[in-house]
Scaffold this active site. Structure first.
Site, short mmCIF file in Angstrom:
data_model
loop_
_atom_site.label_atom_id
_atom_site.label_comp_id
_atom_site.label_asym_id
_atom_site.label_seq_id
_atom_site.Cartn_x
_atom_site.Cartn_y
_atom_site.Cartn_z
N THR A 1 0.82 -1.21 0.00
CA THR A 1 0.00 0.00 0.00
C THR A 1 0.85 1.26 0.00
O THR A 1 0.30 2.36 0.06
CB THR A 1 -0.93 0.03 1.22
OG1 THR A 1 -0.19 -0.37 2.36
CG2 THR A 1 -2.10 -0.88 1.02
N LYS B 1 3.86 1.90 2.06
CA LYS B 1 4.47 2.34 3.32
C LYS B 1 5.92 2.75 3.10
O LYS B 1 6.34 3.85 3.50
CB LYS B 1 4.41 1.22 4.36
CG LYS B 1 3.00 0.81 4.71
CD LYS B 1 2.96 -0.28 5.76
CE LYS B 1 3.56 -1.59 5.30
NZ LYS B 1 2.83 -2.22 4.19
N ASP C 1 -14.71 -23.49 -5.60
CA ASP C 1 -15.98 -22.85 -5.21
C ASP C 1 -16.43 -23.36 -3.85
O ASP C 1 -16.84 -22.59 -2.98
CB ASP C 1 -17.08 -23.19 -6.23
CG ASP C 1 -16.77 -22.60 -7.60
OD1 ASP C 1 -16.01 -21.63 -7.64
OD2 ASP C 1 -17.28 -23.14 -8.59
N GLU D 1 -19.70 -22.12 -15.65
CA GLU D 1 -19.49 -20.68 -15.53
C GLU D 1 -20.79 -19.91 -15.73
O GLU D 1 -21.06 -18.94 -15.04
CB GLU D 1 -18.45 -20.19 -16.55
CG GLU D 1 -17.05 -20.77 -16.36
CD GLU D 1 -16.53 -20.63 -14.95
OE1 GLU D 1 -16.94 -19.67 -14.25
OE2 GLU D 1 -15.74 -21.48 -14.51
P1 ADP Z 1 4.76 -1.51 1.17
O1 ADP Z 1 6.07 -1.03 1.72
O2 ADP Z 1 3.58 -0.88 1.83
O3 ADP Z 1 4.63 -2.98 1.12
P2 ADP Z 1 5.75 -0.21 -1.15
O4 ADP Z 1 5.90 1.16 -0.63
O5 ADP Z 1 7.00 -1.01 -1.24
O6 ADP Z 1 4.66 -1.02 -0.33
O7 ADP Z 1 5.03 -0.13 -2.57
C1 ADP Z 1 5.47 -0.85 -3.67
C2 ADP Z 1 5.24 -0.07 -4.94
O8 ADP Z 1 3.86 0.06 -5.21
C3 ADP Z 1 5.76 1.34 -4.85
O9 ADP Z 1 7.09 1.40 -5.23
C4 ADP Z 1 4.86 2.08 -5.83
O10 ADP Z 1 5.33 1.95 -7.13
C5 ADP Z 1 3.57 1.34 -5.72
N1 ADP Z 1 2.66 2.00 -4.78
C6 ADP Z 1 2.17 1.46 -3.65
N2 ADP Z 1 1.35 2.30 -3.03
C7 ADP Z 1 1.30 3.43 -3.76
C8 ADP Z 1 0.61 4.66 -3.63
N3 ADP Z 1 -0.19 4.91 -2.59
N4 ADP Z 1 0.80 5.60 -4.58
C9 ADP Z 1 1.61 5.36 -5.61
N5 ADP Z 1 2.29 4.21 -5.79
C10 ADP Z 1 2.14 3.24 -4.90
ZN ZN Z 2 -16.93 -22.28 -10.29
#
Ligand code: ADP
Ligand code: ZN
Ligand code: MG
Length: 651
Positions: A230, A232, A525, A449
């Site tokens: 996400t 961080k 499923d 499906e």
């Molecule tokens: P985490 O440390 O939370 O696991 P990362 O910071 O390593 O995640 O994110 C991995 C990649 O995903 C980043 O280098 C970026 O390219 C993309 N990414 C993740 N979150 C964002 C965000 N909020 N905005 C833009 N890019 C993001």
């Molecule tokens: Zn199925």
């Protein structure tokens, strides 16, 4: 790996910087070469003769001068008369007739009469002490060199652990070049609250005096908490980039070393370095690697981890509030962190970064399509709508996938179809057109499906069908039905969950209705349906028979994907039996209802399955028009599954 090289050099001259290692290495090499060269030179220009030959020359008074050393005699000889090489001496030394004078060398033999002979031959002679340089070399440089070589060989054998013998507790933190991480808040999207919180940290790092004047205490430690991917790590780097301060980054596992005490030394070293560079940011990624609750496990590694953690706690208390060093840390397991880490004065501020919502996803998509030529017809909003539950990393990955797909088509721009294909690939795995199904199996898969799709279409609360496909994908799926929610949802009602259960069982029901027989294709499923039913009963109190008591503990980390549906039972045997029965009843009822729906719409089931067999894939609009259910534009869309993610009913 990325640091190995630096460290191995550091072993030899621990006090000096890298550029010094370089020049000292060259100096030693040059001296060695010079020495070898000198040796070779003397070998070639000097004639080595035997001692008895030397005595012969001496007797003939042909020795002009000589220098007597401990173990050898050098000098010059001026032959008077040409003569043949003496035969049968058992030597191949050249003593050929020589007109010119030459330089000689001979090994000195213990000969007490040597001085007498030299005097009687009227030779100029002198004693020589061994050269200072070579003596120094032999007595000091060579043995020390050997020891160092030996040492480094041994430590390399010990391996990674050996490194720390020599580069004792040197912090592995890297200082990002020119104090710039190269990212700022514009590169992060979809987590505005987190950015807002961190803005304060940035502001403090930029104008500490404003805060000091007001007596405000800025938090020492900020913990970024959120599911993987996400952003961080990205956000932490962005904070340093915004504030334009140095950024020490290391991951929790860097700390954890086999050698007891080294981890703690690292922490000490790191904080010392950081304080000398204030204002700056120390970022500890994956904090849970060291920050786990103490005293839960036993063992040497654990002792070490605890020492490291203790040292971290001590250091965090040690520096003054406004010293200009701010600690950021990231984790996706806040539940396992030691309480002491989270108390006020340490990581007292937690910033939660969640999976992005619709607007956030659109903004992230915009960031990751920067510098990628998009066709004017593309609609990122639509893509964002189709990707609930995607993390920033997932979206970044999908956009890259789209560019790759476009490149494979030799296109100049990325089109909407590339974007959608990429999303689908991320959700359901790559297509495997090479996996050939025979006609009979294909008909079964198509039926299965369409069963899922029809149940979705005739349920009040199900997500609209986005695509049906009988092209095998990923590892196991032979076909899939993709249902996409149109908006994010945070609460799910019981009716919606029941609809999901029916949908999951619809594939199996269709198979039974059409073929009168079932296959193994419904395994996934059934697994998901069972998990969902169990969750409804144990966790959400949605069963009258079992009641409101919560009968399970989440067995997995709260943020790890795929953890839903698995939990540890936390109830009596009796209740467990009750739960099992209730799960069965719930599934049976859902299955019966699904079958009823499909029997009612049997003609549509055959019609759509036939079409699907012809085209292999079918989009949602075609499906709805086939069953006479064209979706009114902008209709209030259906909900999201419990774990907000696109549903691909595989199998
Ligand atoms: P985490 O440390 O939370 O696991 P990362 O910071 O390593 O995640 O994110 C991995 C990649 O995903 C980043 O280098 C970026 O390219 C993309 N990414 C993740 N979150 C964002 C965000 N909020 N905005 C833009 N890019 C993001
Ligand atoms: Zn199925
Ligand atoms: Mg990370």
């Amino acid at each position: 790996m990325k640091r190995g090289k630096h460290n191995s050099k550091r072993k030899f001259f621990p006090m000096l910087g890298p550029q010094w290692h370089f020049s000292i290495g060259y100096l030693v090499l040059a001296i060695l070469l010079l020495w070898v060269w000198r040796e070779m030179l003397t070998q070639f220009t000097v004639h080595t003769i035997t001692y008895s030959e030397f005595k012969d020359y001496l007797a003939r008074r042909e020795v002009v001068s000589c220098a007597v050393q401990d173990d050898e005699i050098d000098g010059e000889i001026q032959p008077q008369t040409p003569r043949a090489a003496p035969a049968g001496r058992g030597t191949n030394t050249v003593v050929a007739p020589l007109e010119k004078s030459f330089v000689f060398r001979t090994v000195r033999v213990d000969d007490p009469k040597l001085v007498e002979d030299l005097e009687s031959a009227k030779v100029k002679f002198s004693g020589v002490r061994p050269g200072f340089f070579s003596q120094f070399f032999v007595a000091w440089v060579l043995p020390i060199g050997l020891i160092v070589l030996f040492w480094s060989l041994i430590s390399r054998r010990i391996g990674a652990a050996g490194e720390s013998i020599l580069s004792f507790g040197q912090s592995k933190a890297r200082l990002v070049a020119d104090k710039d991480t190269g990212v700022n808040f514009h590169d992060v999207a979809g987590c505005d609250e987190a950015k807002y919180e961190l803005q304060e940290v940035v502001d403090f790092l930029k104008n500490p005096n404003r805060y000091k004047a007001l007596g405000a205490k800025i938090p020492k430690g900020v913990l970024l908490v959120g599911p993987p991917g996400t952003g961080k790590t990205l956000l932490a780097r962005a904070v340093a980039g915004e504030a334009k301060v140095a950024f020490f980054s290391l991951s929790g596992s860097d700390f954890v070393e086999m050698f007891v005490g080294v981890g703690a030394a690292r922490v000490r070293d790191l904080f010392q370095k950081a304080k000398s560079q204030a204002p700056c940011i120390i970022f500890i990624d994956e904090l849970d690697a060291i920050g786990r609750q103490r005293g839960v496990h036993v063992g040497a590694v654990n002792d070490e981890r605890e020492q490291t953690l203790n040292q971290l706690l001590v250091e965090m208390d040690g520096f003054e509030i406004n010293a200009g060093v701010i600690l950021l840390a990231a984790t996706n397991r806040p539940d396992v962190l030691d309480r002491a880490l989270l108390r006020p004065g340490r990581f007292d501020r937690q910033v939660v970064i969640d999976a992005p919502d619709l607007d956030g996803r659109e903004a992230i998509l915009k960031i990751h399509t920067r510098g990628k030529p998009l066709a004017p017809s593309t609609d990122l909003r639509k893509v964002a709508q189709g990707t609930p539950g995607f993390s920033g990393a997932d979206l970044a990955n999908a956009m890259n996938e789209a560019a790759l797909l476009a490149a494979r088509r030799h296109a100049r721009e990325i089109h909407q179809q590339d974007l959608e294909a990429a999303i689908e690939k991320v959700v359901a795995g790559p297509e495997r057109r090479s996996r050939r199904l025979n006609e009979e199996d294909k008909r079964r898969v198509a039926c299965h499906e369409v069963g899922h799709a029809l149940i979705a279409a005739y349920s009040q609360h199900a997500d609209p069908v986005h695509k049906i496909s009988i092209v095998p994908r990923g590892r196991a799926a032979l076909g899939y039905t993709l249902q996409l929610p149109t908006e994010d949802q945070f609460l799910v009602t019981r009716a919606e969950l029941i609809d999901r259960l029916r949908g999951l069982l619809g594939g199996r029901a269709a198979e039974e209705i059409v073929f009168g027989e079932v296959t193994t294709g419904a395994e996934n499923d059934l697994e998901r349906a069972t998990g969902l039913a169990r969750q409804m009963i144990c966790m959400y109190g949605m069963s009258a028979a079992v009641g409101l008591a919560r009968c399970g503990q989440p067995g997995h980390a709260m943020f790890l994907p795929g953890a839903d549906g698995y939990f540890q039972r936390d109830c009596s045997e009796e209740t467990a039996r009750e739960i099992d029965e209730e799960v069965r009843r719930l599934l049976d009822r859902s299955y019966t209802e699904a079958k009823e729906t499909l029997v009612k719409h049997r003609d549509q089931l055959d019609l759509v399955a036939g079409e699907l067999l012809k085209h292999e894939t079918m989009d949602g609009a075609t499906f709805r028009s086939l069953i006479g259910q064209a979706l009114p534009p902008g209709a209030p869309a259906a909900p999201v599954p419990a774990a907000p993610a696109p549903v691909a009913s595989g199998g």
